[in-house]
Design a protein around this motif. Structure first.
Motif, PDB file in Angstrom:
ATOM      1  N   VAL A 279       0.979  -1.248   0.061  1.00  0.00           N
ATOM      2  CA  VAL A 279      -0.015   0.063   0.087  1.00  0.00           C
ATOM      3  C   VAL A 279       0.835   1.206  -0.038  1.00  0.00           C
ATOM      4  O   VAL A 279       1.744   1.184   0.952  1.00  0.00           O
ATOM      5  N   ASP A 280       0.555   2.224  -0.799  1.00  0.00           N
ATOM      6  CA  ASP A 280       1.159   3.573  -0.843  1.00  0.00           C
ATOM      7  C   ASP A 280       1.429   4.136   0.652  1.00  0.00           C
ATOM      8  O   ASP A 280       0.450   4.175   1.286  1.00  0.00           O
ATOM      9  N   ALA A 281       2.573   4.407   0.789  1.00  0.00           N
ATOM     10  CA  ALA A 281       2.947   5.292   2.184  1.00  0.00           C
ATOM     11  C   ALA A 281       1.650   6.339   2.254  1.00  0.00           C
ATOM     12  O   ALA A 281       1.532   6.443   3.547  1.00  0.00           O
ATOM     13  N   GLN A 282       1.501   7.065   1.711  1.00  0.00           N
ATOM     14  CA  GLN A 282       0.721   8.296   1.740  1.00  0.00           C
ATOM     15  C   GLN A 282      -0.667   7.749   2.456  1.00  0.00           C
ATOM     16  O   GLN A 282      -1.355   8.125   3.061  1.00  0.00           O
ATOM     17  N   VAL A 283      -1.380   6.514   1.339  1.00  0.00           N
ATOM     18  CA  VAL A 283      -2.399   5.993   1.894  1.00  0.00           C
ATOM     19  C   VAL A 283      -2.343   5.453   3.245  1.00  0.00           C
ATOM     20  O   VAL A 283      -3.106   5.595   4.149  1.00  0.00           O
ATOM     21  N   LEU A 284      -1.123   4.655   3.644  1.00  0.00           N
ATOM     22  CA  LEU A 284      -1.267   4.026   5.090  1.00  0.00           C
ATOM     23  C   LEU A 284      -1.194   5.412   5.838  1.00  0.00           C
ATOM     24  O   LEU A 284      -1.686   5.305   7.008  1.00  0.00           O
ATOM     25  N   LYS A 285      -0.421   6.529   5.595  1.00  0.00           N
ATOM     26  CA  LYS A 285      -0.403   7.715   6.668  1.00  0.00           C
ATOM     27  C   LYS A 285      -1.585   8.338   6.772  1.00  0.00           C
ATOM     28  O   LYS A 285      -2.119   8.636   7.598  1.00  0.00           O
ATOM     29  N   LEU A 286      -2.422   8.702   5.884  1.00  0.00           N
ATOM     30  CA  LEU A 286      -3.626   9.338   5.930  1.00  0.00           C
ATOM     31  C   LEU A 286      -5.031   8.340   5.861  1.00  0.00           C
ATOM     32  O   LEU A 286      -6.022   8.716   6.604  1.00  0.00           O
ATOM     33  N   GLY A 287      -4.854   7.114   5.451  1.00  0.00           N
ATOM     34  CA  GLY A 287      -6.126   6.311   5.593  1.00  0.00           C
ATOM     35  C   GLY A 287      -5.996   5.454   6.824  1.00  0.00           C
ATOM     36  O   GLY A 287      -5.300   5.042   7.638  1.00  0.00           O
ATOM     37  N   ARG A 288      -7.283   4.863   7.307  1.00  0.00           N
ATOM     38  CA  ARG A 288      -7.517   4.131   8.281  1.00  0.00           C
ATOM     39  C   ARG A 288      -7.498   2.677   7.825  1.00  0.00           C
ATOM     40  O   ARG A 288      -7.915   2.510   6.652  1.00  0.00           O
ATOM     41  N   LYS A 289      -6.872   1.732   8.498  1.00  0.00           N
ATOM     42  CA  LYS A 289      -6.819   0.223   8.234  1.00  0.00           C
ATOM     43  C   LYS A 289      -7.887  -0.288   7.509  1.00  0.00           C
ATOM     44  O   LYS A 289      -7.756  -0.970   6.850  1.00  0.00           O
ATOM     45  N   GLU A 290      -9.103  -0.012   8.551  1.00  0.00           N
ATOM     46  CA  GLU A 290     -10.221  -0.460   7.979  1.00  0.00           C
ATOM     47  C   GLU A 290     -10.804  -0.218   6.674  1.00  0.00           C
ATOM     48  O   GLU A 290     -11.118  -1.048   5.870  1.00  0.00           O
ATOM     49  N   GLU A 291     -10.452   0.909   6.272  1.00  0.00           N
ATOM     50  CA  GLU A 291     -10.767   1.711   5.060  1.00  0.00           C
ATOM     51  C   GLU A 291      -9.979   0.943   3.939  1.00  0.00           C
ATOM     52  O   GLU A 291     -10.578   0.570   2.704  1.00  0.00           O
ATOM     53  N   ILE A 292      -8.871   0.920   4.198  1.00  0.00           N
ATOM     54  CA  ILE A 292      -7.764   0.045   3.250  1.00  0.00           C
ATOM     55  C   ILE A 292      -8.306  -1.313   3.225  1.00  0.00           C
ATOM     56  O   ILE A 292      -8.105  -1.805   1.916  1.00  0.00           O
ATOM     57  N   MET A 293      -8.447  -2.073   4.200  1.00  0.00           N
ATOM     58  CA  MET A 293      -8.874  -3.227   3.931  1.00  0.00           C
ATOM     59  C   MET A 293     -10.398  -3.428   3.200  1.00  0.00           C
ATOM     60  O   MET A 293     -10.143  -4.481   2.313  1.00  0.00           O
ATOM     61  N   CYS A 294     -11.192  -2.465   3.582  1.00  0.00           N
ATOM     62  CA  CYS A 294     -12.322  -2.569   2.909  1.00  0.00           C
ATOM     63  C   CYS A 294     -12.172  -2.587   1.309  1.00  0.00           C
ATOM     64  O   CYS A 294     -12.605  -3.383   0.505  1.00  0.00           O
ATOM     65  N   MET A 295     -11.269  -1.525   1.014  1.00  0.00           N
ATOM     66  CA  MET A 295     -11.021  -1.400  -0.423  1.00  0.00           C
ATOM     67  C   MET A 295     -10.142  -2.611  -1.258  1.00  0.00           C
ATOM     68  O   MET A 295     -10.799  -2.931  -2.326  1.00  0.00           O
ATOM     69  N   ALA A 296      -9.294  -2.953  -0.327  1.00  0.00           N
ATOM     70  CA  ALA A 296      -8.613  -4.089  -0.953  1.00  0.00           C
ATOM     71  C   ALA A 296      -9.504  -5.553  -1.376  1.00  0.00           C
ATOM     72  O   ALA A 296      -9.559  -6.214  -2.162  1.00  0.00           O
ATOM     73  N   ASN A 297     -10.632  -5.535  -0.206  1.00  0.00           N
ATOM     74  CA  ASN A 297     -11.496  -6.734  -0.523  1.00  0.00           C
ATOM     75  C   ASN A 297     -12.253  -6.558  -1.610  1.00  0.00           C
ATOM     76  O   ASN A 297     -12.676  -7.470  -2.238  1.00  0.00           O
ATOM     77  N   LEU A 298     -12.658  -5.116  -1.983  1.00  0.00           N
ATOM     78  CA  LEU A 298     -13.549  -4.826  -3.008  1.00  0.00           C
ATOM     79  C   LEU A 298     -12.680  -4.958  -4.298  1.00  0.00           C
ATOM     80  O   LEU A 298     -13.345  -5.574  -5.097  1.00  0.00           O
ATOM     81  N   ALA A 299     -11.667  -4.702  -4.281  1.00  0.00           N
ATOM     82  CA  ALA A 299     -10.600  -4.953  -5.457  1.00  0.00           C
ATOM     83  C   ALA A 299     -10.527  -6.446  -5.617  1.00  0.00           C
ATOM     84  O   ALA A 299     -10.746  -6.908  -6.662  1.00  0.00           O
ATOM     85  N   LYS A 300     -10.446  -7.245  -4.842  1.00  0.00           N
ATOM     86  CA  LYS A 300     -10.361  -8.668  -4.814  1.00  0.00           C
ATOM     87  C   LYS A 300     -11.674  -9.419  -5.465  1.00  0.00           C
ATOM     88  O   LYS A 300     -11.515  -9.982  -6.162  1.00  0.00           O
ATOM     89  N   ARG A 301     -12.642  -8.793  -5.021  1.00  0.00           N
ATOM     90  CA  ARG A 301     -13.773  -9.427  -5.524  1.00  0.00           C
ATOM     91  C   ARG A 301     -14.157  -8.865  -6.763  1.00  0.00           C
ATOM     92  O   ARG A 301     -14.491  -9.700  -7.924  1.00  0.00           O
ATOM     93  N   CYS A 302     -13.797  -7.855  -7.262  1.00  0.00           N
ATOM     94  CA  CYS A 302     -13.795  -7.343  -8.635  1.00  0.00           C
ATOM     95  C   CYS A 302     -12.891  -8.113  -9.534  1.00  0.00           C
ATOM     96  O   CYS A 302     -13.181  -8.144 -10.710  1.00  0.00           O
TER      97      CYS A 302
END
Length: 168
Positions: free
Chosen positions: A132-155
């Motif tokens: 995950v991009d450093a800026q996303v890790l810095k500014l994003g919440r882990k739950e949001e990142i994981m949710c987006m990753a799971n959505l990407a995985k489904r797509c």
């Protein structure tokens, strides 16, 4: 901001596939076809390869159109374009938004030239946050990142019937 952009692109695809008077398949969803206005609102652009298609039909094409790295593998293999193949391409865009990486890169190992394969590998090995991009890790919440990753995985699910069932 990346999460909002992902949501706006999803809304645009949902409209094209479900709400337009005649459903439209874009057939070339990729980051360079997502334009941002002055307020960073996403606009899907370049409908040069798009096609209208009757609901629940698959279109057989004689020439595979789209951009390598974003193409649904099922479409690439069979030349049959289900109306939800755009969902696969959207999944690639989601992974790009999360990682800041391009779909194809010679900088990655020979085994993982493609971002999708690398993403799946990292997900399976519980190393998602390593890519995950450093800026996303810095500014994003882990739950949001994981949710987006799971959505990407489904797509990005390679089983077309399952992808159709789980899309949007």
């Amino acid at each position: 901001m990346r999460l909002r952009i992902a949501g706006e692109v999803a809304e645009a695809l949902c409209y094209l596939h479900s709400s337009a008077s005649m459903p439209i398949c874009h057939r070339d969803i990729k980051s360079t076809n997502i334009l941002l206005d002055e307020k960073y609102r996403a606009k899907v652009a370049d409908f040069g390869t798009s096609t209208s298609i009757a609901v629940d039909q698959t279109r057989v094409t004689t020439k595979v159109l789209g951009t390598f790295g974003y193409l649904d593998p099922e479409y690439f293999r069979s030349s049959q374009f289900p109306d939800k193949s755009d969902v696969y391409s959207y999944g690639v865009v989601l992974v790009e938004l999360l990682t800041g990486q391009k779909p194809i890169s010679s900088a990655r190992s020979e085994e993982f030239k493609g971002l999708v394969a690398y993403f799946f590998h990292c997900m399976e090995e519980n190393h998602l946050y390593d890519i995950v991009d450093a800026q996303v890790l810095k500014l994003g919440r882990k739950e949001e990142i994981m949710c987006m990753a799971n959505l990407a995985k489904r797509c990005l699910n390679m089983n077309a019937k399952r992808m159709l069932k789980n899309s949007f």
